[in-house]
Design an enzyme around this catalytic site. Structure first.
Site, PDB file in Angstrom:
ATOM      1  N   ASP A 193     -33.109  -2.959  25.290  1.00 11.66           N
ATOM      2  CA  ASP A 193     -33.246  -2.046  24.141  1.00 11.66           C
ATOM      3  C   ASP A 193     -32.046  -1.998  23.210  1.00 11.66           C
ATOM      4  O   ASP A 193     -32.199  -1.689  22.043  1.00 11.66           O
ATOM      5  CB  ASP A 193     -33.523  -0.608  24.615  1.00 11.66           C
ATOM      6  CG  ASP A 193     -32.303   0.009  25.272  1.00 11.66           C
ATOM      7  OD1 ASP A 193     -31.770  -0.591  26.229  1.00 11.66           O
ATOM      8  OD2 ASP A 193     -31.855   1.071  24.811  1.00 11.66           O
ATOM      9  N   ASP A 226     -33.360  -5.007  31.636  1.00 12.38           N
ATOM     10  CA  ASP A 226     -32.301  -4.046  31.360  1.00 12.38           C
ATOM     11  C   ASP A 226     -32.720  -2.701  31.994  1.00 12.38           C
ATOM     12  O   ASP A 226     -33.904  -2.514  32.318  1.00 12.38           O
ATOM     13  CB  ASP A 226     -32.198  -3.948  29.830  1.00 12.38           C
ATOM     14  CG  ASP A 226     -31.310  -2.834  29.364  1.00 12.38           C
ATOM     15  OD1 ASP A 226     -30.182  -2.724  29.864  1.00 12.38           O
ATOM     16  OD2 ASP A 226     -31.753  -2.051  28.493  1.00 12.38           O
ATOM     17  N   ASP A 242     -31.028   1.112  31.428  1.00  8.86           N
ATOM     18  CA  ASP A 242     -31.004   2.347  30.619  1.00  8.86           C
ATOM     19  C   ASP A 242     -31.664   2.120  29.257  1.00  8.86           C
ATOM     20  O   ASP A 242     -31.327   1.173  28.545  1.00  8.86           O
ATOM     21  CB  ASP A 242     -29.560   2.816  30.423  1.00  8.86           C
ATOM     22  CG  ASP A 242     -28.975   3.328  31.722  1.00  8.86           C
ATOM     23  OD1 ASP A 242     -29.237   4.492  32.063  1.00  8.86           O
ATOM     24  OD2 ASP A 242     -28.305   2.539  32.407  1.00  8.86           O
TER      25      ASP A 242
HETATM   26  O1  LIG Z   1     -27.387  -2.284  30.160  1.00  6.64           O
HETATM   27  P1  LIG Z   1     -27.988  -0.952  30.460  1.00  6.64           P
HETATM   28  O2  LIG Z   1     -28.714  -0.906  31.778  1.00  6.64           O
HETATM   29  O3  LIG Z   1     -28.808  -0.432  29.323  1.00  6.64           O
HETATM   30  O4  LIG Z   1     -26.724   0.013  30.648  1.00  6.64           O
HETATM   31  C1  LIG Z   1     -25.953   0.362  29.495  1.00  6.64           C
HETATM   32  C2  LIG Z   1     -25.159   1.613  29.776  1.00  6.64           C
HETATM   33  O5  LIG Z   1     -26.084   2.548  30.305  1.00  6.64           O
HETATM   34  C3  LIG Z   1     -25.586   3.814  30.707  1.00  6.64           C
HETATM   35  O6  LIG Z   1     -25.235   4.553  29.555  1.00  6.64           O
HETATM   36  C4  LIG Z   1     -26.329   4.766  28.695  1.00  6.64           C
HETATM   37  O7  LIG Z   1     -27.324   5.524  29.386  1.00  6.64           O
HETATM   38  C5  LIG Z   1     -26.930   6.876  29.754  1.00  6.64           C
HETATM   39  C6  LIG Z   1     -28.104   7.488  30.493  1.00  6.64           C
HETATM   40  O8  LIG Z   1     -29.243   7.489  29.681  1.00  6.64           O
HETATM   41  C7  LIG Z   1     -26.593   7.649  28.474  1.00  6.64           C
HETATM   42  O9  LIG Z   1     -26.169   8.966  28.827  1.00  6.64           O
HETATM   43  C8  LIG Z   1     -25.502   6.931  27.698  1.00  6.64           C
HETATM   44  O10 LIG Z   1     -25.336   7.555  26.414  1.00  6.64           O
HETATM   45  C9  LIG Z   1     -25.912   5.460  27.436  1.00  6.64           C
HETATM   46  O11 LIG Z   1     -24.835   4.746  26.820  1.00  6.64           O
HETATM   47  C10 LIG Z   1     -24.437   3.648  31.661  1.00  6.64           C
HETATM   48  O12 LIG Z   1     -23.868   4.894  31.888  1.00  6.64           O
HETATM   49  C11 LIG Z   1     -23.403   2.648  31.163  1.00  6.64           C
HETATM   50  O13 LIG Z   1     -22.477   2.387  32.218  1.00  6.64           O
HETATM   51  C12 LIG Z   1     -24.080   1.345  30.815  1.00  6.64           C
HETATM   52  O14 LIG Z   1     -23.132   0.426  30.264  1.00  6.64           O
END
Ligand SMILES: O=P(O)(O)OC[C@H]1O[C@H](O[C@H]2O[C@H](CO)[C@@H](O)[C@H](O)[C@H]2O)[C@H](O)[C@@H](O)[C@@H]1O
Length: 251
Positions: free
Chosen positions: A201, A23, A25
């Site tokens: 996470d 993963d 973020d």
């Molecule tokens: O599956 P992932 O790689 O964990 O992606 C999930 C989402 O991640 C991003 O949003 C998240 O991270 C951002 C940066 O840290 C944060 O600002 C936000 O609050 C989180 O939800 C991304 O922008 C999404 O498109 C993904 O779905």
């Protein structure tokens, strides 16, 4: 993160017979106030490519972000297998998959979301292919209005579902998730026949943990959460990068 949950045991050291699913973020990268503000540590992309080579290509990024966004974050990794938009799109493992076109109603919903951005400075709306993400990490006071907005939009978007997070809500088409994406990759070279390992996470990663557990694999939760299916844990992205050998040990 529920700090009161007991820490899970650390995962074993990397092995060459793994199929490694990562993963992004909150796992490889620390969270930032908005999606555009994340920092990618130097050499992380390079190290991911090195691990992929050691695993004969059996490494995939498995993310809620679009593949285009992931390519922007990891330009060195254009040859790696990548699953984007929770499995709606994929590059690699012999066949690519494209996300469905956004329905016309989604463009109208996006336009209407503008008023939320005017009202709540710091809130952010991210349109990725057919998915709409409403983020309030930098504007917690927008949570109620953004949730209500997404709930009201849902009936106009046939086949869509809502996915609630602590700092945002996502409106996206049904039919795929990280678990089904990992299960599919495990049927294909170069992943087939290897021991699956998934590191993630957030609650959207639990279906990935369930799939790797069912394949006698290794599930690794980053941070802590009650009732996670993961069998192993690492405290945060910095420790994930260290475990991957992408960051020097702290002195
Ligand atoms: O599956 P992932 O790689 O964990 O992606 C999930 C989402 O991640 C991003 O949003 C998240 O991270 C951002 C940066 O840290 C944060 O600002 C936000 O609050 C989180 O939800 C991304 O922008 C999404 O498109 C993904 O779905």
């Amino acid at each position: 993160m529920a700090a009161s949950e007991p820490a899970l045991p650390a995962p074993p050291v990397l092995a060459n017979d793994w199929a490694l699913f990562l993963d992004v973020d909150g796992c490889l990268l620390e969270h930032a106030p908005t999606p555009q503000q994340v920092c990618v540590p130097e050499r992380l992309g390079q190290r991911l490519c090195g691990i992929a080579a050691e695993l004969n290509g059996a490494l995939a990024l498995v993310s809620g972000r679009s593949i285009a966004a992931l390519d922007g974050l990891f330009p060195e990794c254009a040859q790696l297998c990548v699953v984007g938009l929770h499995g709606l799109e994929r590059r690699g493992a012999q066949t690519d998959r494209c996300a469905p076109e956004p329905p016309p109603a989604l463009a109208a919903v996006l336009r209407e979301s503008d008023r939320l951005l005017q009202t709540y400075p710091g809130a952010c709306v991210e349109m990725s292919g057919p998915c709409l993400n409403l983020h309030w990490r930098a504007a917690p006071q927008a949570a109620t209005a953004m949730t209500a907005f997404a709930e009201a939009a849902l009936p106009r978007l046939s086949g869509y579902g809502l996915h609630r997070g602590a700092h945002g809500i996502e409106v996206r088409p049904g039919g795929s998730d990280k678990g089904s994406a990992i299960a599919e990759l495990l049927q294909r070279p170069p992943f087939r026949g290897r021991r699956p390992v998934f590191v993630g996470d957030d609650p959207a990663d639990e279906c990935g943990f369930a799939v790797v557990n069912a394949h006698d694999g290794i599930s690794v939760l980053v941070g802590r959460r009650a009732n996670s299916a993961a069998h192993h844990g690492l405290p945060g992205p910095e420790q994930v990068r260290r475990w991957l050998g992408a960051q020097a040990q702290a002195a």
